[in-house]
Design an enzyme around this catalytic site. Structure first.
Site, mmCIF file in Angstrom:
data_model
loop_
_atom_site.group_PDB
_atom_site.id
_atom_site.type_symbol
_atom_site.label_atom_id
_atom_site.label_comp_id
_atom_site.label_asym_id
_atom_site.label_seq_id
_atom_site.Cartn_x
_atom_site.Cartn_y
_atom_site.Cartn_z
ATOM 1 N N HIS A 138 -11.461 7.197 7.924
ATOM 2 C CA HIS A 138 -10.451 6.852 6.915
ATOM 3 C C HIS A 138 -10.867 5.582 6.168
ATOM 4 C CE1 HIS A 138 -6.263 7.068 5.401
ATOM 5 N NE2 HIS A 138 -6.269 5.746 5.454
ATOM 6 N N ASP B 88 -9.797 2.926 3.280
ATOM 7 C CA ASP B 88 -8.656 2.391 2.534
ATOM 8 C C ASP B 88 -9.130 1.621 1.313
ATOM 9 O OD1 ASP B 88 -6.288 3.163 4.026
ATOM 10 O OD2 ASP B 88 -7.131 1.953 5.646
ATOM 11 N N MET C 34 -8.069 -0.438 -1.918
ATOM 12 C CA MET C 34 -6.932 -1.212 -2.449
ATOM 13 C C MET C 34 -7.397 -2.063 -3.618
ATOM 14 S SD MET C 34 -5.153 -2.519 1.054
ATOM 15 C CE MET C 34 -5.170 -1.513 2.561
ATOM 16 N N MET D 64 -5.153 3.428 -2.690
ATOM 17 C CA MET D 64 -3.965 2.604 -2.952
ATOM 18 C C MET D 64 -4.263 1.796 -4.206
ATOM 19 S SD MET D 64 -3.264 1.628 1.003
ATOM 20 C CE MET D 64 -4.945 2.091 1.412
ATOM 21 N N MET E 13 2.975 7.721 4.893
ATOM 22 C CA MET E 13 2.736 6.318 5.253
ATOM 23 C C MET E 13 3.822 5.877 6.229
ATOM 24 S SD MET E 13 0.010 5.218 3.830
ATOM 25 C CE MET E 13 0.185 3.547 4.448
ATOM 26 N N GLY F 90 -1.025 -1.705 2.497
ATOM 27 C CA GLY F 90 -1.581 -3.001 2.108
ATOM 28 C C GLY F 90 -2.387 -3.671 3.210
ATOM 29 N N PHE F 91 -1.930 -3.529 4.441
ATOM 30 C CA PHE F 91 -2.584 -4.261 5.524
ATOM 31 C C PHE F 91 -2.613 -3.445 6.814
ATOM 32 C CE2 PHE F 91 -0.709 -7.220 2.544
ATOM 33 C CZ PHE F 91 -1.773 -8.066 2.273
ATOM 34 N N GLY F 92 -3.678 -3.662 7.584
ATOM 35 C CA GLY F 92 -3.744 -3.065 8.910
ATOM 36 C C GLY F 92 -2.933 -3.890 9.892
ATOM 37 N N GLY F 93 -2.727 -3.327 11.077
ATOM 38 C CA GLY F 93 -2.126 -4.089 12.164
ATOM 39 C C GLY F 93 -0.624 -4.278 12.103
ATOM 40 N N ASP G 271 -0.251 7.458 8.645
ATOM 41 C CA ASP G 271 -1.090 6.267 8.490
ATOM 42 C C ASP G 271 -0.254 5.004 8.670
ATOM 43 O OD1 ASP G 271 -2.975 4.402 7.766
ATOM 44 O OD2 ASP G 271 -3.151 5.068 5.679
ATOM 45 N N GLY G 272 -0.563 4.283 9.732
ATOM 46 C CA GLY G 272 0.036 2.970 9.931
ATOM 47 C C GLY G 272 0.782 2.833 11.242
ATOM 48 N N GLY H 249 -6.244 2.197 12.781
ATOM 49 C CA GLY H 249 -7.204 1.147 12.448
ATOM 50 C C GLY H 249 -7.339 0.155 13.580
#
Ligand code: DX5
Ligand code: ZN
Length: 227
Positions: free
Chosen positions: A33, A35, A37, A68, A137, A142-145, A175-176, A197
């Site tokens: 995957h 990403d 952005m 994105m 989603m 916008g961000f991992g973690g 995703d996420g 991720g």
């Protein structure tokens, strides 16, 4: 029913992407995957088509590219020629999402669309016949973690029901915030492609990939939709 893992390289070591991808795919990850952005559609900037092109030389695994970006129409050709296998566009991005999906498919690439957590799931339904995959989603992009948003579980169920009702050949990716301890529930709700991720690249990559595959079996056992 095969559930697939799509490790998000957002949490990999950017100085060693080839190495990290090799470890994940040799351990059994089905997809990779990516990403993308642009700092407009989301408040973060990551990578673009040149990196996808470089990754294409580094792996023969499915490159699952999540755009994105504000203006897919401006960049779709670049990602198609870079060698993406699946391209996901956001319904909230500029332009005609259906036309974008048709363009992706016409180029021989798998087409996919997605929505942010705040967008009603029904906007996806008319697009599903034109999708090879649909992505829900489960964090704000916008961000991992980040933590999985529990309210998104109902969206997964709703899209799975729509796919089953109409017999669409469409994979359902999430995703996420997927972790070893919530993934069985996510699969039971209807997802068949899991993006992860931080839960893959944070720590022992091969052990994490194997951990996800072990958890998939439990989710499938509880998945009424797969029976
Ligand atoms: C978020 C990205 C995700 C992210 C997932 O905008 O689309 O792919 O990397 O990361 P985790 O699994 O850490 O939530
Ligand atoms: Zn993503």
């Amino acid at each position: 029913m095969q559930i697939k893992l799509s490790p998000s390289i957002l949490s990999a070591d950017f100085a060693n992407l080839e190495r990290d991808i090799r470890i994940a795919t040799e351990a059994g990850a089905e997809y990779v995957h990516v990403d993308v952005m642009d700092g407009h559609f989301v408040p973060n900037i990551t990578i673009g088509a040149p990196v996808v092109k470089a990754l294409r030389k580094a792996t023969d695994r499915v490159l699952d590219v999540h755009l994105m970006i504000a203006d897919p129409d401006r960049y779709l050709d670049d990602f198609i020629s870079a060698g993406a296998d699946i391209i996901t566009v956001h319904q909230e991005s500029n332009g005609d999402t259906l036309a974008q999906l048709q363009k992706i498919r016409a180029a021989g690439v798998k087409a996919s669309c997605t929505i942010k957590p705040g967008t009603p799931v029904e906007v996806l339904f008319p697009l599903l016949p034109y999708c090879d995959m649909v992505l829900i989603m489960t964090v704000e992009p916008g961000f991992g973690g980040q933590g999985f948003i529990p309210a998104c579980m109902d969206k997964i169920r709703a899209v799975r029901a729509e796919i089953q009702k109409n017999g669409y050949a469409c994979e359902l990716e999430i995703d996420g915030g997927a972790k070893l301890n919530n993934t069985a529930d996510i699969v039971a709700a209807g997802a068949d492609v899991i993006v992860a991720g931080s839960a893959v690249f944070g720590g022992d990559i091969a052990a994490n990939v194997k951990g996800f595959h072990a958890v998939f079996a439990e989710g499938v056992q509880r998945a009424e939709w797969s029976k």
